[in-house]
Design a protein around this motif. Structure first.
Motif, short mmCIF file in Angstrom:
data_model
loop_
_atom_site.label_atom_id
_atom_site.label_comp_id
_atom_site.label_asym_id
_atom_site.label_seq_id
_atom_site.Cartn_x
_atom_site.Cartn_y
_atom_site.Cartn_z
N ARG A 67 0.59 4.58 12.31
CA ARG A 67 -0.78 4.22 11.94
C ARG A 67 -1.07 2.76 12.25
NH1 ARG A 67 -1.12 5.30 6.34
NH2 ARG A 67 -0.87 3.11 5.94
N ASP A 91 11.21 10.32 -2.21
CA ASP A 91 9.85 10.55 -1.76
C ASP A 91 8.80 9.89 -2.64
OD1 ASP A 91 9.70 13.12 0.41
OD2 ASP A 91 11.51 12.95 -0.78
N ALA A 144 4.05 3.84 -1.91
CA ALA A 144 3.85 2.66 -1.05
C ALA A 144 2.92 3.02 0.11
CB ALA A 144 5.19 2.17 -0.51
N TRP A 145 3.13 4.17 0.67
CA TRP A 145 2.33 4.57 1.83
C TRP A 145 0.88 4.79 1.44
CZ3 TRP A 145 0.79 9.65 3.93
CH2 TRP A 145 0.45 9.59 5.28
N PHE A 203 3.05 -0.41 -7.74
CA PHE A 203 4.18 -0.99 -8.49
C PHE A 203 5.36 -0.06 -8.39
CE2 PHE A 203 5.55 -4.20 -11.48
CZ PHE A 203 6.67 -3.61 -12.05
N LEU A 204 6.50 -0.66 -8.14
CA LEU A 204 7.73 0.12 -7.99
C LEU A 204 8.68 -0.22 -9.13
CD1 LEU A 204 9.75 1.85 -6.25
CD2 LEU A 204 10.47 -0.31 -5.23
N GLU A 250 -0.99 1.52 0.65
CA GLU A 250 -1.41 0.82 1.87
C GLU A 250 -2.56 1.55 2.53
OE1 GLU A 250 1.87 -0.15 4.54
OE2 GLU A 250 0.51 0.38 6.20
N ARG A 251 -2.48 2.86 2.59
CA ARG A 251 -3.50 3.67 3.26
C ARG A 251 -4.85 3.54 2.59
NH1 ARG A 251 -6.71 5.50 5.85
NH2 ARG A 251 -7.24 7.67 6.33
N GLN A 278 8.40 6.23 -1.66
CA GLN A 278 7.87 6.13 -0.30
C GLN A 278 6.40 6.54 -0.28
OE1 GLN A 278 9.32 5.00 2.45
NE2 GLN A 278 11.27 4.55 1.45
N LEU A 279 6.07 7.63 -0.98
CA LEU A 279 4.68 8.11 -0.99
C LEU A 279 3.76 7.06 -1.61
CD1 LEU A 279 2.72 10.58 -0.57
CD2 LEU A 279 3.01 10.95 -3.00
N THR A 326 14.34 10.69 4.67
CA THR A 326 13.06 10.54 3.99
C THR A 326 12.45 9.15 4.19
OG1 THR A 326 13.51 12.23 2.33
CG2 THR A 326 11.93 10.53 1.73
N ALA A 341 -0.57 13.07 10.48
CA ALA A 341 -0.81 11.79 9.79
C ALA A 341 0.13 11.60 8.62
CB ALA A 341 -2.26 11.72 9.32
N LEU A 342 0.76 12.68 8.18
CA LEU A 342 1.63 12.59 7.01
C LEU A 342 3.06 12.29 7.42
CD1 LEU A 342 0.41 15.74 5.06
CD2 LEU A 342 -0.25 13.36 4.68
N ALA A 343 3.88 12.11 6.42
CA ALA A 343 5.32 11.96 6.66
C ALA A 343 5.87 13.22 7.32
CB ALA A 343 6.03 11.72 5.34
N GLN A 387 4.89 15.89 -2.20
CA GLN A 387 4.29 14.60 -1.85
C GLN A 387 3.31 14.76 -0.71
OE1 GLN A 387 5.48 12.53 -4.06
NE2 GLN A 387 7.24 13.76 -4.65
N ARG A 388 3.65 15.58 0.25
CA ARG A 388 2.79 15.72 1.43
C ARG A 388 1.48 16.43 1.07
NH1 ARG A 388 4.55 18.52 5.67
NH2 ARG A 388 6.06 19.72 4.47
N ARG A 445 14.00 -4.74 -3.99
CA ARG A 445 13.16 -5.92 -3.86
C ARG A 445 14.04 -7.15 -3.95
NH1 ARG A 445 11.11 -4.06 -9.03
NH2 ARG A 445 9.10 -3.53 -8.16
N ALA A 456 5.48 7.23 9.89
CA ALA A 456 4.03 7.44 9.75
C ALA A 456 3.31 6.11 9.59
CB ALA A 456 3.75 8.34 8.54
N GLY A 489 11.03 8.95 7.50
CA GLY A 489 9.91 9.87 7.68
C GLY A 489 8.59 9.21 7.31
N TYR A 490 8.60 8.47 6.20
CA TYR A 490 7.38 7.76 5.79
C TYR A 490 7.17 6.50 6.62
CZ TYR A 490 6.75 10.79 1.79
OH TYR A 490 6.53 11.88 0.99
#
Lengths: 349, 411
Positions: A303, B131, B137-138, B148-149, B141-142, B134-135, A292, B94-96, B104-105, A102, A299, A295-296
């Protein structure tokens, strides 16, 4: 084989700022992923091909006389590469630069300390710890390069703007010197309109890919890919008298995010906005195999763009070679589909 | 027969697991299952839940009355119930990408399918795994939820710990906003004290396993891995469960209920969770009892209840699974020695670039130290990636190797 140089510092990934290496009086060599090399078979196959290719490239026999390697902690495969190179007997010193995901004030403060730490390490390897004036000059030069690239990309994205060629693409490489073609005012190129593509994702975006797409009837007008300047970079030269360390840290973290960054999702939104404005017609996303973050990210782009009604195609590659039949078939089908869309720019070919 | 509806599948799988814990389960497994089921019931009744990656400090959320659930645990429960690959198929493209971690998937697919309720927020930590972040955040949003990271620099030094400590302060602000109330220092201190008590209970279990012949199959402890325990730190029920575990082991030791044992193993990472026969093959049929596993190793000191953030940051930064493989290798070597392992097995989960990516270096370090090492490749959740015949062959060969070494008088 890379020419021997006791002052050359290999950098991977593009999150490592070359400015600090230049300021230390050393020569940055940014590993792009497009070098002529095969992947190192000693590393596990589930690590991305960029890391495995870099491992092969950084073998002592392949890079004699390299002063050091600086890796970022952008992802865990890079940390595994760090392990691998260190375990290789330490022929070349391997340094780790920790780059925040960040860009807030605490991240800038941490990164400032990291840059100072890196400079001290480079000093111990024969470099020169930069004084404020030297660093400020390097930071300003880096900001100038970013501004020039950003302005160029804004021009290519404008209506009737030029399309990218292999040479211009090389000029967009983040650590490369600016070529004259970029520095000159971007000429407006007329001629038949073709589907305008944004290439996103992988460092394997290459001049060869642009040539292939051109032959298929598409024009590439921007890239948003690893190792290249990304559109919308609001780079600014730091104000006179500013602390150059903080300026470098803050300016670096303020660049458009990449898939490993916290705000990676904003790039897909930006691409949708470009399409809505008519600057691009479609997006081709290249994913480095086994990456990785991409990969995300892929997607996410799919979308976002499909929701916005923007044509989107994703392909995966484990090298910069684009001659593989399966990839060519995908690209050909995609470009043809763009030409058949209602309201498309002139037919492909 | 039509497929069972997926709504509430996670909770139903938990209830089934609690009712039929399996022959290798201990009291601690039943207690943790009950705790998870209670958590799922509370979430269904409206309690606020967060999805958090394993090293996110649960004490902070617990002190604010928020539930922590790890996506890995959701995925593990569903895969253990045989639904892993079905969920992946359902989610499709639809997934990574398919080479990303199936933990994660599967979790993302479960959320998409309504098998588990959507949490209030997604929180992740970058150490151990790309992962996770990334998961989170994704999914945020979805499903239009805040996220929070906790951005953890590689390596464990003062600068990294200070940077993480500052972020934990910001994390508290984030949690307070979700909870709609300020964090009560007294409640936080109680949560940290419960966490410290859990730690002491867990260390006692580890001491018993180190000093005594095995009285429990290692698979019972392996089923607690992946964040299941970590995400309940701060809850007194967890401390009770871990203290109960120690009491159960002492009871078994006192009764002389030692397991038939040929050789002792140290186990790294996990195992195919959908395959109930796998660990039975290892521990019962081949007699290779898991004397200890990497996932049960505790690396952190007690945390100061009056000023917990530095200690929590140290726990995050010091995790052997994050950072350099050399640090992990040193830990593995020490554990192999302390728990008198005759050999070490690493199950390399395909999508795990962190742990599986470091397996060759771990193996090299062990071989250099004269410790036999076996790496098995597969996927912990997707039964389509299983290779049971190959695994059996390799495990049998490994068992023979260990026996041959023992006959030659090598430890």
């Amino acid at each position: 084989m890379v020419e021997p140089s006791a002052r050359r510092i290999a950098l991977l990934c593009a999150q490592v700022p070359g400015e600090i290496v230049e300021a230390c009086g050393l020569e940055p060599w940014a590993i792009s992923g497009r070098e002529e090399t095969a992947a190192d078979a000693a590393l596990p196959q589930n690590l991305c091909s960029l890391v495995r290719r870099a491992a092969a490239l950084l073998r002592p026999a392949a890079t004699p006389g390299l002063a050091a390697v600086v890796l970022s902690d952008s992802c865990h495969p890079l940390l595994r590469l760090h392990d691998h190179l260190q375990a290789g007997g330490g022929a070349v010193p391997v340094l780790l630069l920790r780059v925040p995901r960040r860009s807030d004030a605490p991240a800038v403060a941490f990164f400032r300390e990291e840059l100072e730490r890196l400079a001290r390490s480079l000093e111990s390897l024969g470099g020169r710890y930069p004084d404020d004036q030297t660093l400020a000059a390097a930071v300003a030069a880096g900001a100038h390069r970013r501004q020039a690239r950003s302005a160029f990309l804004a021009a290519t994205l404008a209506n009737d703007g030029p399309e990218l060629t292999a040479e211009l693409l090389r000029g967009l490489e983040a650590h490369a010197p600016l070529p004259e073609a970029l520095l000159a005012a971007a000429p407006l190129v007329g001629g038949p309109a073709r589907p305008r593509l944004l290439l996103a994702g992988s460092c394997f975006v290459s001049g060869e890919l642009i040539r292939v797409l051109g032959e298929l009837g598409a024009a590439v007008v921007a890239v948003d890919a690893c190792g290249y300047a990304r559109h919308g970079d609001a780079a600014a030269e730091p104000p006179a008298g500013a602390d150059p360390w903080s300026a470098l840290a803050e300016g670096w973290l303020a660049r458009p995010p990449c898939p490993r960054s916290e705000d990676a999702g904003s790039r897909a939104t930006a691409a949708a906005a470009l399409a809505a404005a008519g600057a691009i017609d479609a997006v081709l996303y290249l994913r480095t195999a086994c990456c990785t973050p991409q990969g995300y990210d892929l997607a996410r782009w799919r979308r976002r763009l499909q929701t916005a009604g923007v044509p989107f195609c994703a392909v995966e590659a484990d090298s910069p070679a684009w001659s593989q039949p399966r990839l060519l078939t995908r690209l050909e089908a995609f470009v043809e589909s763009l030409a058949r869309r209602p309201g498309a720019r002139c037919a492909a070919g | 027969m039509p497929a069972a509806p997926l709504a509430d599948l996670y909770r139903r799988a938990l209830a089934l697991g609690a009712r039929f814990p399996g022959p290798d389960a201990l009291g601690v497994n039943a207690a943790l299952a009950a705790l998870q089921l209670d958590q799922a019931d509370r979430q269904r009744a409206g309690a606020q839940a967060l999805w958090t990656s394993p090293l996110v400090p649960a004490e902070l959320a617990t002190a604010l009355g928020l539930l922590c659930i790890t996506p890995e645990t959701v995925a593990a429960v569903l895969a253990s119930a045989g639904r892993g690959s079905a969920l992946l198929d359902r989610a499709g493209g639809a997934l990574a990408a398919a080479d990303c971690c199936s933990f994660q998937r599967v979790a993302a697919a479960a959320l998409e399918a309504g098998a588990v309720p959507i949490p209030q927020a997604f929180v992740s930590c970058t150490t151990i795994c790309d992962d996770n972040a990334q998961l989170a955040a994704w999914l945020a949003e979805r499903h239009q939820r805040p996220s929070f990271l906790i951005d953890v620099p590689a390596g464990d030094d003062a600068a990294a710990r200070a940077h993480v400590t500052r972020q934990l302060g910001a994390f508290i602000v984030f949690l307070e906003k979700l909870a709609g109330q300020p964090l009560d220092p007294h409640r936080l201190a109680l949560a940290v004290e419960a966490s410290n008590r859990a730690r002491r209970g867990w260390l006692e279990v580890n001491r018993l396993r180190r000093e005594q012949p095995p009285v429990m199959p290692g698979v019972a402890a392996l089923r607690l891995a992946g964040g299941l325990v970590l995400q309940k730190l701060g809850q007194p029920e967890l401390a009770d469960a871990l203290e109960g575990w120690g009491a159960e082991l002492r009871g078994r030791i006192g009764a002389g209920a030692f397991l038939p044992l040929k050789r002792r193993l140290l186990w790294l990472h996990l195992f195919p969770l959908y395959d109930r026969e796998f660990m039975r093959l290892v521990e019962t049929e081949l007699g290779l009892v898991v004397a200890f596993e990497e996932s049960s190793h505790l690396w952190w000191d007690e945390i100061d209840p009056r000023d917990p953030l530095p200690g929590l940051a140290a726990r995050i930064c010091g995790a052997p699974l994050g950072g350099a493989a050399r640090r992990r290798a040193d830990t593995v070597l020490r554990l192999a020695r302390e728990y008198r392992a005759d050999g070490v097995v690493h199950f390399s989960h395909g999508g795990c670039r962190t742990l599986s990516g470091g397996a060759p270096l771990i193996g090299a370090a062990l071989r250099e130290a004269g410790v036999p090492f076996l790496e098995l490749a597969g996927d912990c959740l997707d039964e389509r990636s299983g290779a049971p015949a190959l695994w059996r062959t390799r495990l049998e060969a490994f068992a023979e190797l260990l026996e041959a070494r023992a006959r030659r008088g090598r430890p």
